[in-house]
Write an enzyme that holds these catalytic residues in place. Sequence first.
Site, short mmCIF file in Angstrom:
data_model
loop_
_atom_site.label_atom_id
_atom_site.label_comp_id
_atom_site.label_asym_id
_atom_site.label_seq_id
_atom_site.Cartn_x
_atom_site.Cartn_y
_atom_site.Cartn_z
N ASP A 72 52.91 80.92 5.24
CA ASP A 72 54.02 80.74 4.29
C ASP A 72 53.63 79.74 3.21
O ASP A 72 52.87 78.80 3.46
CB ASP A 72 55.26 80.19 5.03
CG ASP A 72 55.90 81.23 5.93
OD1 ASP A 72 55.63 82.44 5.74
OD2 ASP A 72 56.67 80.85 6.83
N ARG B 219 48.86 91.50 11.87
CA ARG B 219 50.31 91.30 11.80
C ARG B 219 50.98 92.63 11.46
O ARG B 219 50.59 93.31 10.53
CB ARG B 219 50.62 90.26 10.73
CG ARG B 219 52.08 90.05 10.41
CD ARG B 219 52.65 88.87 11.15
NE ARG B 219 54.06 88.67 10.82
CZ ARG B 219 54.51 87.70 10.06
NH1 ARG B 219 53.66 86.82 9.54
NH2 ARG B 219 55.81 87.59 9.83
N ASP C 23 51.05 83.74 10.75
CA ASP C 23 52.13 83.63 9.78
C ASP C 23 51.65 82.65 8.71
O ASP C 23 51.22 81.53 9.04
CB ASP C 23 53.38 83.07 10.49
CG ASP C 23 54.60 83.15 9.61
OD1 ASP C 23 54.63 83.98 8.69
OD2 ASP C 23 55.56 82.36 9.84
#
Length: 617
Positions: free
Chosen positions: A172, A158, A170
């Site tokens: 989170d 990333r 990703d």
Amino acid sequence: MFDFLAECELFMVLFYPCDQWLDYCINIHFVYPQMSILKYLGTSRHKLFAAGKYPKVLSFSTFHTTPNSSVELHSQEKEVVITLGSNVGDRLHNFKEALKLMKNSGINITRHACLYETAPAYVTDQPRFINSAVRVVTKLGPHELLSTLKRIEKDLGRTDGIRYGPRPIDLDILFYGKYKVRSDILTVPHERIWERPFVMAPLMDLLGSAIDSDTVAAWHSFAGHSGGLSGLWEDLGSESLIGEEGMYRVIPVAKGLLDWSRRTSVMGILNVTPDSFSDGGNFLSVESAVSQVRLMISEGADMIDIGAQSTRPMARKLISVDTFYSEVALEAVSNGAHLINDVSAGQLDSNMFKVMADLDVPYVAMHMRGDPSTMQNSENLKYDNVCKEISSELYSRVREAEMSGIPAWRIIIDPGIGFSKKTEHNLEILLGLPDIRKEIGTRSLSISHAPMLIGPSRKRFLGEICPRPAAERDPATIASVTAAYLLLVLIVKLPEYLDLCSNNSVSVVLRYVTSTASPKNHQINKENIHTQTLISAGGFICFFHLDIFTFASFSAHKTFVFGRQRRKREEKIRKFFDSTRKTLRKISFPFTDILAKVFFETHKISIQLPFFPHSFS
Ligand SMILES: Nc1ncnc2c1ncn2[C@@H]1O[C@H](COP(=O)(O)OP(=O)(O)OP(=O)(O)O)[C@@H](O)[C@H]1O
Ligand SMILES: Nc1nc2c(c(=O)[nH]1)N=C(CO)CN2
């Protein structure tokens, strides 16, 4: 059931308005002087933080902190929800690596959501994402966790890119225990959970329909909806959002993603064993096995299950290997098998889950008690409520598989028809598939959403109902699958049927099943009614004309009509059959395809069928 830390923070919030609270934390480095405060306040203050109307939520805690202060929670494990997204590179590989790196960093995964392929949100001109979520326990504090996740994202390639743009991974943080966290770089609960179906769907999967802990109750309360997360998800559209263009629930198989809910898949069975009850010894040479596979594929099978071990007492075609040995599973997958079908759900080889965790293929976990030699012993046949007990036992196996590292999104569940079951149990299962899903769903929605495989083909219970040798049980097989799928929503009172179904296997099965149906299954659910559903198979045709509450089965020269206004309907249906029969004979697509199409319409189940070479000859 507050832990000590949560209590402390709760009371600190009561003492300090938000802004002051932040200063306080940073300045005194969170030295936990709260014991005395706690005593001073007494527990009655809890209710000040009772969140909204959500019934079970007792309290939650807020703390504000910065990454540079030592305000981090240590020593106690917290339950955390982390979402995963990827739309660059080998998306599944990115997920797998991310999970591995998390595990190596003290982030222990306890539950997986289903896997979704989703249309990109916000920036729509980018590749489709895969999304999921995991529940983990970790001793890392919230900021340590954030920086660990950022490091993993970086390790997986990333780089800083456009906001909401393409990314290999990703990660989170949605929830961190019962806490709310706010700092310059971290907000928990994540601020945009509520607007995102690609986050809400996997989040819901991580819960059960029953609320099983204070932490989960707090997560519900964060939704700010009187119905908790479930209410919010309902308002967003819940299951109606899944299967639409925007979002599919998928399982990864053969380097692709299979949306198994689009239609029922048919699994053909090839027993390369000398002693299988149905086709033992027929396909021992490579040539005969290969030509049988070709035939099954031409007849519409989506996957072929190769049984190398008897358990006797494709646009893209998939190869499944039926084994409970981890070594066989490993070898089979190294040689190209796409699926492992384990009738023991890991009970007969203690290495199975570990081996499967490292393989990337779907894993069928089937319910069975004992092993193939003991499964029909009387102690293994005791059930008070067969569907409930299967649900609970299968759930435990799947949870163990999950805790060993097999993501729930790779698991297919199977209630194990014919394995440690009496005839009446098998029939109850056929009728109770939705109950099994529902029961599992009280504990885990992701497991309850798993693809379901059932394998009644030619099994002994069918022979018990309609005395026929295995090779002649095909119509009964079809009937049993049909019954499993249709009777739940369709059968109404059929007072006339008894005198009509003497020698016809279909009818006998149906009689059996209807007689065991519970009253709730006699409700007609108009929404599920398909006015005319045709199922044809190996010499008989079942015709469901449901709007007139009639079921008819046609076999050779006989037509049976059950239901209201029988005589009036009989003529109409007979005519229908006369006209359709000719057409059906000309239909070139294989009957398995017809079946699969019909089943896909309402029930999201896979069926396991034997091979019927002469459907329309
Ligand atoms: N709960 C959270 N989980 C992860 N990052 C968060 C969270 N709250 C705030 N952040 C901050 O958001 C920053 C941007 O995160 P990221 O690059 O994942 O954004 P994004 O994926 O483009 O958008 P979004 O986070 O809305 O999905 C992170 O560097 C992090 O400091
Ligand atoms: N479908 C989908 N869309 C997105 C996603 C994602 O994970 N799935 N992540 C984004 C960045 O946060 C932006 N858009």
